[in-house]
Write an enzyme that holds these catalytic residues in place. Structure first.
Site, PDB file in Angstrom:
ATOM      1  N   LYS A  69      29.306  89.450  31.893  1.00  0.00           N
ATOM      2  CA  LYS A  69      30.736  89.501  31.598  1.00  0.00           C
ATOM      3  C   LYS A  69      31.292  88.096  31.369  1.00  0.00           C
ATOM      4  CE  LYS A  69      35.056  90.594  31.536  1.00  0.00           C
ATOM      5  NZ  LYS A  69      35.872  91.557  30.921  1.00  0.00           N
ATOM      6  N   GLU A 116      34.451  95.311  32.619  1.00  0.00           N
ATOM      7  CA  GLU A 116      35.214  95.936  31.535  1.00  0.00           C
ATOM      8  C   GLU A 116      35.271  94.981  30.346  1.00  0.00           C
ATOM      9  OE1 GLU A 116      36.329  99.147  31.313  1.00  0.00           O
ATOM     10  OE2 GLU A 116      36.282  98.212  29.355  1.00  0.00           O
ATOM     11  N   CYS A 131      41.685  86.189  30.612  1.00  0.00           N
ATOM     12  CA  CYS A 131      40.237  86.103  30.853  1.00  0.00           C
ATOM     13  C   CYS A 131      39.554  84.818  30.404  1.00  0.00           C
ATOM     14  CB  CYS A 131      39.540  87.277  30.169  1.00  0.00           C
ATOM     15  SG  CYS A 131      39.772  88.807  31.058  1.00  0.00           S
TER      16      CYS A 131
HETATM   17  C1  UDX Z   1      38.977  89.302  26.020  1.00  0.00           C
HETATM   18  C2  UDX Z   1      37.656  89.913  25.521  1.00  0.00           C
HETATM   19  O1  UDX Z   1      37.735  90.094  24.103  1.00  0.00           O
HETATM   20  C3  UDX Z   1      37.389  91.230  26.221  1.00  0.00           C
HETATM   21  O2  UDX Z   1      36.115  91.735  25.833  1.00  0.00           O
HETATM   22  C4  UDX Z   1      37.413  91.016  27.730  1.00  0.00           C
HETATM   23  O3  UDX Z   1      37.249  92.249  28.403  1.00  0.00           O
HETATM   24  C5  UDX Z   1      38.723  90.383  28.158  1.00  0.00           C
HETATM   25  O4  UDX Z   1      38.933  89.169  27.438  1.00  0.00           O
HETATM   26  P1  UDX Z   1      41.553  89.740  25.526  1.00  0.00           P
HETATM   27  O5  UDX Z   1      41.746  88.426  26.201  1.00  0.00           O
HETATM   28  O6  UDX Z   1      42.354  90.903  25.975  1.00  0.00           O
HETATM   29  O7  UDX Z   1      40.024  90.181  25.635  1.00  0.00           O
HETATM   30  O8  UDX Z   1      41.842  89.573  23.942  1.00  0.00           O
HETATM   31  P2  UDX Z   1      41.006  88.923  22.748  1.00  0.00           P
HETATM   32  O9  UDX Z   1      41.171  89.799  21.576  1.00  0.00           O
HETATM   33  O10 UDX Z   1      39.635  88.570  23.120  1.00  0.00           O
HETATM   34  O11 UDX Z   1      41.817  87.588  22.429  1.00  0.00           O
HETATM   35  C6  UDX Z   1      41.837  86.473  23.306  1.00  0.00           C
HETATM   36  C7  UDX Z   1      42.602  85.314  22.681  1.00  0.00           C
HETATM   37  O12 UDX Z   1      41.870  84.741  21.598  1.00  0.00           O
HETATM   38  C8  UDX Z   1      43.957  85.736  22.105  1.00  0.00           C
HETATM   39  O13 UDX Z   1      44.921  84.744  22.390  1.00  0.00           O
HETATM   40  C9  UDX Z   1      43.687  85.807  20.617  1.00  0.00           C
HETATM   41  O14 UDX Z   1      44.842  85.608  19.841  1.00  0.00           O
HETATM   42  C10 UDX Z   1      42.692  84.650  20.446  1.00  0.00           C
HETATM   43  N1  UDX Z   1      41.847  84.789  19.246  1.00  0.00           N
HETATM   44  C11 UDX Z   1      40.977  85.832  19.136  1.00  0.00           C
HETATM   45  C12 UDX Z   1      41.944  83.832  18.243  1.00  0.00           C
HETATM   46  O15 UDX Z   1      42.725  82.878  18.328  1.00  0.00           O
HETATM   47  N2  UDX Z   1      41.142  83.973  17.137  1.00  0.00           N
HETATM   48  C13 UDX Z   1      40.262  85.005  16.988  1.00  0.00           C
HETATM   49  O16 UDX Z   1      39.568  85.051  15.957  1.00  0.00           O
HETATM   50  C14 UDX Z   1      40.186  85.955  18.020  1.00  0.00           C
END
Ligand code: UDX
Ligand code: ADP
Length: 459
Positions: free
Chosen positions: A217, A162, A273
């Site tokens: 993944k 996913e 993740c």
């Molecule tokens: C991530 C992946 O994006 C997704 O494809 C996978 O299925 C699960 O892991 P998620 O952890 O839910 O998703 O959120 P994501 O939007 O990726 O953000 C992860 C972390 O990175 C957050 O703490 C977010 O604040 C941080 N982040 C993200 C940043 O600090 N800067 C960015 O530019 C993007």
């Protein structure tokens, strides 16, 4: 195989939203989500849709449309397994906290229990789909359990990772960049592809071998996390050179080879993740003696740990090298906006660091409860539960936390923080009034004009 009934084991952040969308888009398929946690199942069945266990924009509307029609939540795991032609394994795979691979490898005990449960209960042929993020070659273990315990039942194992991100899960599910299905049996692959084809174009459905699917993944998450650590490393350089990290991100992001997404410097990435998957990747690489590969990816985590520590240290240093007895208002506890998930949130580690320096912390988060904040801190085992409860307060009215505060630390980029009455907040705080914006959410000039000493990331 014609699929009439689906069972999903695990009613969490992945299983819940994914199955809700599958049910919505396939009204002729009965989808049952099961879980050993009866409280969670009760919450999914709650009449009051604001009490669902997961907050995700758009989710409650889909649950409202489908629940009781073709979407069901139950604790009767065996019945749901036996009735279904297709079973998704969507349980948690946390980093191991004991034994071999402690702190690095994924703990597969929940996945194994599911496989055993399926093998023991199944009386008809099943397609078993790995939805949880798993180390490459886990399907081998699942297959071995299924085939050694099962009777004459035939099992096909597929990997269908996913890619949804929390906070945008429903949109990500409705409009995926791609759907990835790995497997050996073409029939099984097409059975699953047909479910997605109810709303996803076939050219976005990628069929690969099962190991590529599992590894893709982990690799996708590692690359995404690497981008955040890369821009975060540059943010520190910006703070020393008067370059502005947002300007740098925009300038490099306009290069179509780099792209503009995922370049927001921050207090550090969190979530269930990124860290777990990279640690897992590193562990797997080391298990093949690929030490250079392992070292390369490990650095992404080191940089992230450093960024969280650096944020807390900068706050302490700016507050005249001590936060002892000082009130720090923390805005946000979730690991990103639009979710109530706090797993690996940077806020936990920053708070822990500040508590070690005897700060008094007051937390406000629109979707996270006080109990969750305390559980997160207790999990670190840095101090006793009583000490955590005494040192941290929680408020449902943000303006309460600003009263007499020496500093505000913005940990999550909730939109509502932008619309706070910052003039009023300034008047409530001790002077000089400091803001440490871990998300570059506010306008520096506006904050300076009000009178705040405003510090953001990479500026
Ligand atoms: C991530 C992946 O994006 C997704 O494809 C996978 O299925 C699960 O892991 P998620 O952890 O839910 O998703 O959120 P994501 O939007 O990726 O953000 C992860 C972390 O990175 C957050 O703490 C977010 O604040 C941080 N982040 C993200 C940043 O600090 N800067 C960015 O530019 C993007
Ligand atoms: P994710 O973010 O991967 O969805 P969660 O922790 O939110 O992870 O959800 C995983 C769910 O799986 C939990 O609700 C947990 O109770 C459930 N679970 C774990 N093991 C089993 C099992 N053997 N049978 C049924 N449910 C399980």
């Amino acid at each position: 195989m014609k699929i009439n009934k689906i069972c999903c084991i695990g009613a969490g952040y992945v299983g819940g939203p994914t199955m809700a969308v599958i049910a919505k888009k396939n009204p002729n398929i009965q989808v049952t989500i099961v879980d050993i946690n009866s409280e969670r199942i009760d919450a999914w069945n709650n009449e009051d849709l604001s009490k669902l266990p997961i907050y995700e924009p758009g989710l409650s509307e889909i649950v409202k449309d489908t629940r009781g029609k073709n979407l069901f939540f139950s604790t009767d795991i065996n019945k749901a397994i036996d009735e279904a032609e297709m079973i998704f394994i969507s349980v948690n795979t946390p980093t191991k906290t004991y034994g071999k691979g402690k702190g690095m490898a994924a703990d597969l005990k929940y996945v194994e229990l599911c496989a055993r449960n399926i093998a023991e209960v199944a009386t008809t042929n099943k397609i078993v789909v790995e939805k949880s993020t798993l180390p490459v070659r886990t399907a081998e273990a699942i297959k071995s359990i299924l085939h050694n315990l099962g009777t004459d039942v035939n099992f096909s194992v597929l990997s269908n990772p996913e890619f949804l991100a929390e906070g945008t899960a429903i949109q990500d599910l409705l409009n995926p960049d791609r759907v990835l299905i790995g497997g050996q049996s073409e029939d099984a692959i097409e059975s699953l592809a047909n479910i997605y084809k109810s709303w996803v174009n076939d050219d976005k459905i990628l069929r690969t071998n099962i190991w590529s699917s599992e590894l893709s993944k982990l690799t996708a998450n590692a690359f995404l996390a690497q981008r955040v650590s890369s821009i975060n490393s540059i943010s520190e350089l910006c703070e020393h050179t008067e370059a502005n990290v947002q300007e740098v991100a925009k300038a490099i992001g306009m290069d179509s080879r780099i792209g503009s997404k995922f370049l927001n410097a921050s207090v550090g990435f969190g979530g269930s993740c990124f860290q777990k998957d990279i640690l897992n990747l590193v562990y797997i690489a080391r298990s093949y003696n690929l030490n250079e590969v392992a070292d390369y990816w490990e650095q992404v985590i080191s940089m992230n740990d450093y960024q969280k520590r650096r944020f807390a240290d900068r706050l302490i240093k700016t507050l005249y090298n001590t936060v002892s007895g000082k009130k720090i208002a923390m805005l946000g506890w979730a690991f990103k906006k639009d979710t109530n998930d706090t797993r690996e949130s940077a806020a936990i580690y920053v708070a822990d660091h500040l508590l070690n320096e005897q700060a008094n912390i007051s937390v406000y988060d629109p979707k996270v409860s006080k109990e969750k904040v305390i559980v997160d801190l207790n999990y670190l085992n840095t101090r006793t539960e009583k000490e955590n409860e005494n040192a941290i307060s929680f408020t449902s009215d943000p303006y309460e936390s600003f009263e007499g505060a020496h500093a505000i630390a913005i940990m999550t980029e909730w939109d509502e923080f932008k619309t706070f009455d910052w003039n009023k907040i300034y008047n409530q705080m001790k002077k000089p009034a400091f803001i440490f914006d871990g998300r570059n959410l506010l306008d520096k000039q506006k904050m300076n004009k009000i009178g705040f000493e405003y510090y953001s990331i990479g500026q």
